[in-house]
Design a protein around this motif. Structure first.
Motif, PDB file in Angstrom:
ATOM      1  N   VAL A 194      36.396-121.044  45.929  1.00  0.00           N
ATOM      2  CA  VAL A 194      37.118-121.038  47.209  1.00  0.00           C
ATOM      3  C   VAL A 194      37.555-119.608  47.488  1.00  0.00           C
ATOM      4  O   VAL A 194      38.199-118.971  46.646  1.00  0.00           O
ATOM      5  CB  VAL A 194      38.363-121.960  47.144  1.00  0.00           C
ATOM      6  CG1 VAL A 194      39.142-121.924  48.447  1.00  0.00           C
ATOM      7  CG2 VAL A 194      37.946-123.391  46.819  1.00  0.00           C
ATOM      8  N   LYS A 195      37.169-119.098  48.676  1.00  0.00           N
ATOM      9  CA  LYS A 195      37.489-117.706  48.999  1.00  0.00           C
ATOM     10  C   LYS A 195      38.238-117.601  50.314  1.00  0.00           C
ATOM     11  O   LYS A 195      37.728-118.033  51.354  1.00  0.00           O
ATOM     12  CB  LYS A 195      36.193-116.885  49.116  1.00  0.00           C
ATOM     13  CG  LYS A 195      35.569-116.490  47.806  1.00  0.00           C
ATOM     14  CD  LYS A 195      34.344-115.630  48.079  1.00  0.00           C
ATOM     15  CE  LYS A 195      33.507-115.464  46.807  1.00  0.00           C
ATOM     16  NZ  LYS A 195      32.176-114.922  47.115  1.00  0.00           N
ATOM     17  N   ASP A 196      39.447-117.063  50.247  1.00  0.00           N
ATOM     18  CA  ASP A 196      40.237-116.695  51.429  1.00  0.00           C
ATOM     19  C   ASP A 196      40.257-117.804  52.494  1.00  0.00           C
ATOM     20  O   ASP A 196      39.914-117.582  53.651  1.00  0.00           O
ATOM     21  CB  ASP A 196      39.658-115.401  52.027  1.00  0.00           C
ATOM     22  CG  ASP A 196      40.671-114.731  52.962  1.00  0.00           C
ATOM     23  OD1 ASP A 196      41.888-114.998  52.821  1.00  0.00           O
ATOM     24  OD2 ASP A 196      40.237-113.977  53.853  1.00  0.00           O
ATOM     25  N   LEU A 197      40.686-118.963  52.080  1.00  0.00           N
ATOM     26  CA  LEU A 197      40.670-120.141  52.951  1.00  0.00           C
ATOM     27  C   LEU A 197      41.886-120.148  53.888  1.00  0.00           C
ATOM     28  O   LEU A 197      43.021-119.930  53.452  1.00  0.00           O
ATOM     29  CB  LEU A 197      40.693-121.394  52.058  1.00  0.00           C
ATOM     30  CG  LEU A 197      40.167-122.697  52.631  1.00  0.00           C
ATOM     31  CD1 LEU A 197      38.729-122.568  53.089  1.00  0.00           C
ATOM     32  CD2 LEU A 197      40.283-123.789  51.578  1.00  0.00           C
ATOM     33  N   ARG A 224      41.435-131.657  51.615  1.00  0.00           N
ATOM     34  CA  ARG A 224      40.683-132.216  52.756  1.00  0.00           C
ATOM     35  C   ARG A 224      39.580-131.249  53.195  1.00  0.00           C
ATOM     36  O   ARG A 224      38.505-131.672  53.603  1.00  0.00           O
ATOM     37  CB  ARG A 224      41.629-132.523  53.909  1.00  0.00           C
ATOM     38  CG  ARG A 224      42.569-133.685  53.602  1.00  0.00           C
ATOM     39  CD  ARG A 224      43.448-134.019  54.769  1.00  0.00           C
ATOM     40  NE  ARG A 224      42.720-134.774  55.773  1.00  0.00           N
ATOM     41  CZ  ARG A 224      42.962-134.720  57.078  1.00  0.00           C
ATOM     42  NH1 ARG A 224      43.918-133.941  57.536  1.00  0.00           N
ATOM     43  NH2 ARG A 224      42.252-135.427  57.922  1.00  0.00           N
ATOM     44  N   MET A 225      39.855-129.969  53.096  1.00  0.00           N
ATOM     45  CA  MET A 225      38.799-128.998  53.459  1.00  0.00           C
ATOM     46  C   MET A 225      37.695-128.989  52.400  1.00  0.00           C
ATOM     47  O   MET A 225      36.513-128.929  52.726  1.00  0.00           O
ATOM     48  CB  MET A 225      39.401-127.597  53.643  1.00  0.00           C
ATOM     49  CG  MET A 225      40.199-127.462  54.936  1.00  0.00           C
ATOM     50  SD  MET A 225      40.695-125.778  55.288  1.00  0.00           S
ATOM     51  CE  MET A 225      42.083-125.576  54.197  1.00  0.00           C
ATOM     52  N   ASP A 265      35.455-119.315  52.750  1.00  0.00           N
ATOM     53  CA  ASP A 265      34.248-119.974  52.230  1.00  0.00           C
ATOM     54  C   ASP A 265      34.597-120.938  51.109  1.00  0.00           C
ATOM     55  O   ASP A 265      35.459-120.645  50.275  1.00  0.00           O
ATOM     56  CB  ASP A 265      33.273-118.925  51.673  1.00  0.00           C
ATOM     57  CG  ASP A 265      32.689-118.062  52.777  1.00  0.00           C
ATOM     58  OD1 ASP A 265      32.335-118.635  53.827  1.00  0.00           O
ATOM     59  OD2 ASP A 265      32.623-116.832  52.599  1.00  0.00           O
ATOM     60  N   ILE A 266      33.894-122.042  51.094  1.00  0.00           N
ATOM     61  CA  ILE A 266      34.021-122.989  49.971  1.00  0.00           C
ATOM     62  C   ILE A 266      32.610-123.294  49.490  1.00  0.00           C
ATOM     63  O   ILE A 266      31.752-123.668  50.289  1.00  0.00           O
ATOM     64  CB  ILE A 266      34.682-124.317  50.403  1.00  0.00           C
ATOM     65  CG1 ILE A 266      36.033-124.079  51.094  1.00  0.00           C
ATOM     66  CG2 ILE A 266      34.853-125.243  49.196  1.00  0.00           C
ATOM     67  CD1 ILE A 266      36.576-125.303  51.817  1.00  0.00           C
TER      68      ILE A 266
END
Lengths: 249, 393
Positions: free
Chosen positions: A8-11, A49-50, A61-62
């Motif tokens: 997970v990046k900078d969500l 949820r994301m 990004d996920i």
């Protein structure tokens, strides 16, 4: 890391003016139980949820199992199982019917869905009540079925959003034991909870969220060590130290 | 597609589990039918009391009264002139027939005799029908006398007794009434202009619109249970979810309409086998159109209350402007507005089949419109669902 199953990046995610998730980044290794802790409104459920493709992120990004959630959500859905915070079951149907139905939705065919449903019911100690209506189950039994349904379709990544809320110690212990057993089989777990001793007992690493951000992330041991002797400090001490003692909504 | 069918089966299972809902769903068409039967069925003959004041003591007034009494559904009530006047004053009766004291003597003399109706206002619908029946009976007696007098004049030179002439004339006239020279045969081929035929299309269309409400609630119920979000994390696509729900609503709505049509078929015998099958086809297509509109409501509603209210408003609009029971005037603004209601097309189709004895081919335009609404509605509902937060897939 090559072994990272979840990246997970900078969500970011906002609801009108409210920033629910604000620049969250973390990774989960394959086979790891990763704890996401935080007070109410910290952004844990929004993050899940994301990750589980239900909610679209504003930015960031996920990647799950090598698939981008944004570009290839369908492939991601073949890898995940979700045990939501609220019970998500058809109360008028039997446990077996619920599990077979969600098994079909998760890609299992006819007999395979039935067989896995029976296997998961046995795992949860509910095989004798397979044909009982969910509406007649106790709270603890419902929670165990909620988890068993999430395991239908052999997911590689399991999202557990406070799976032990409001249940008896025996049911909680059953859920713990099952998560540990599944982890040994290579299942990756993202676990959110308000019970710090649960996270301490189950998770290899934990991230503490507050105000939509991750404010600390490490092994429970290392986090405890930062504020005192690890053997005399609890994860709850760490949590309160990080998030403060003021009441939350 | 397979997952869509599993969604349909799951819906059916849930429907069968909810005994209250099931009983209501199946009993409602029977109840509707019972109301229809009460309103239109049973003894459909005209029944009335014929109030007669007979001041004549002769044989012809007795013959007239007997013939009126012989008419199916008519019962003669003899009153004195004072009693009849009093009842008319109080509006206890709306019409009375007065036979004057010289009625028989006048006829015997071969002169025209008069009957008198006294009535309040126009005598009411029943009074008008009764008056018409009495006129018919009087007309028969009139014809009988005209023939009798004609024959009497024609055979005057042969010294034939009056009694013989009367017997022969009476026999000929009765024979003519029983076996008329020019007969009229009524052949019913499925449609007729009876009340039930006039109103059944409207009742069915109103009934099918229940599918709209059921459909509107279907996604909200999943959301409320928490199962919607769980389903959205599985391999099930929104298209499969919506199609599965759509099929289950059609099945449910169709079963209810089928019960209503079957009962109408069995009790009122108002269909031919072909017109019955044609009505079933129209019902499926109309249910699909209603369900698709319901799915649009389902995709924009976040709560049960919102879905319910929007469905009620849309249903009321469809019924009110959709020529459900009354045709809008040709060329009027209401006729233009009615084109926006699916009820209009369904009513036209049902009316063509039930009232006008038409075939399925006569309803092709309406079927195409309804099928179009079903397909476009389903696509729009899916697009809306994907566009709103939480439905991202």
């Amino acid at each position: 890391m090559a072994d990272d199953f979840v990246v997970v990046k900078d969500l970011h995610k906002s609801f009108k003016d409210f920033k629910a998730v604000n620049g969250v980044s973390f990774t989960i290794a394959k086979g790891e139980v990763f704890g996401l802790l935080g007070p109410n409104g910290a952004g844990k459920t929004t993050t899940i949820r994301m990750l589980s493709t239900v909610l679209e992120a504003d930015s960031g990004d996920i990647t799950i199992g090598g698939y981008s959630v944004k570009k290839n959500a369908e492939a991601v859905r073949t890898l995940i199982g979700v045990c939501p915070q609220e019970l998500a079951l058809y109360e008028d149907l039997s446990a077996l019917d619920n599990m077979v139905f969600f098994g079909h939705m998760s890609g299992l065919e006819g007999k395979a869905a039935h067989d896995q449903a029976m296997k998961n019911l046995k795992l949860m100690g509910l095989e004798d009540r397979a044909k009982g209506k969910i509406a007649k189950y106790s709270g603890g039994m419902k929670r165990r079925i909620n988890l068993a349904v999430a395991l239908m379709g052999n997911p590689k990544l399991l999202f557990l959003d406070e799976p032990t809320v409001g249940i008896d110690p025996q049911s909680r212990n059953n859920i713990f034991e099952n998560i540990k057993a599944l982890q040994k089989q290579g299942l990756t777990v993202l676990y959110t909870t308000h019970y710090m001793e649960e996270a301490d007992r189950l998770c290899q690493r934990v991230a503490v969220m507050d105000g939509g951000k991750i404010i600390a992330m490490d092994t429970p041991y290392n986090l405890k060590k930062k504020i005192g002797p690890p053997d005399k400090t609890t994860l709850e001490d760490v949590f309160l130290n990080l998030t403060g003692r003021s009441l939350r909504d | 597609m397979k997952r869509a069918l599993i969604i349909t089966l799951n819906e059916v299972k849930l429907y069968l589990q909810d005994k209250g809902d099931l009983a209501f769903g199946l009993l409602l068409p029977i109840l509707t039918f019972a109301l229809m039967f009460g309103a239109f069925g049973g003894d459909t003959l005209f029944t009335a009391d014929a109030t007669i004041v007979n001041e004549d003591t002769g044989v012809y007034s007795q013959q007239l009264i007997q013939q009126i009494d012989d008419v199916d559904g008519v019962t003669v009530k003899l009153l004195s002139a004072e009693e009849a006047d009093a009842k008319l004053d109080r509006s206890d009766i709306l019409l009375a027939l007065y036979i004057s004291s010289d009625f028989s003597d006048t006829l015997m003399a071969g002169e025209p005799a008069q009957l008198t109706f006294k009535q309040r206002g126009n005598g009411g619908t029943g009074g008008q029908i009764l008056a018409s029946i009495i006129r018919g009976v009087a007309e028969q007696i009139n014809q009988q006398f005209q023939v009798y007098n004609g024959v009497k004049v024609a055979v005057a030179d042969y010294n034939i007794p009056d009694g013989t002439i009367q017997v022969v004339v009476l026999s000929v006239v009765e024979g003519e009434q029983q076996q008329p020279t020019v007969g009229v045969t009524e052949e019913i081929t499925g449609g007729s202009s009876e009340f039930i035929n006039q109103y059944l299309p409207g009742i069915i269309t109103m009934y099918v619109l229940f599918s709209l409400s059921l459909s509107a609630m279907t996604i909200v119920e999943e959301r409320k249970r928490g199962t919607l979000e769980r389903l959205l994390t599985t391999r099930l696509s929104v298209g499969e979810l919506f199609f599965g729900k759509f099929i289950s609503i059609i099945a449910r709505g169709f079963i209810q309409t089928l019960i209503l049509l079957l009962l109408s078929y069995a009790v009122f015998q108002m269909f031919t086998p072909l017109s019955f099958l044609a009505c079933l086809v129209v019902s499926i297509v109309f249910t699909a159109a209603a369900a698709a509109i319901g799915m649009i409501i389902a995709s924009i509603s976040r709560t049960e209350s919102a879905a319910n209210w929007i469905a009620i408003v849309v249903t009321m609009f469809m019924v009110m402007v959709g020529n459900t029971f009354f045709q809008s005037a040709p060329g009027s603004a209401m006729e233009t507005i009615s084109k926006f209601s699916i009820n209009t097309y369904a009513n036209e189709a049902y009316t063509a089949l039930i009232t006008q004895s038409g075939s399925l081919g006569d309803t092709w335009f309406q079927l195409v419109i309804l099928m179009g609404v079903a397909v476009v509605g389903l696509i729009i509902s899916r697009l809306i669902f994907r566009a709103v937060p939480g439905g991202n897939k």
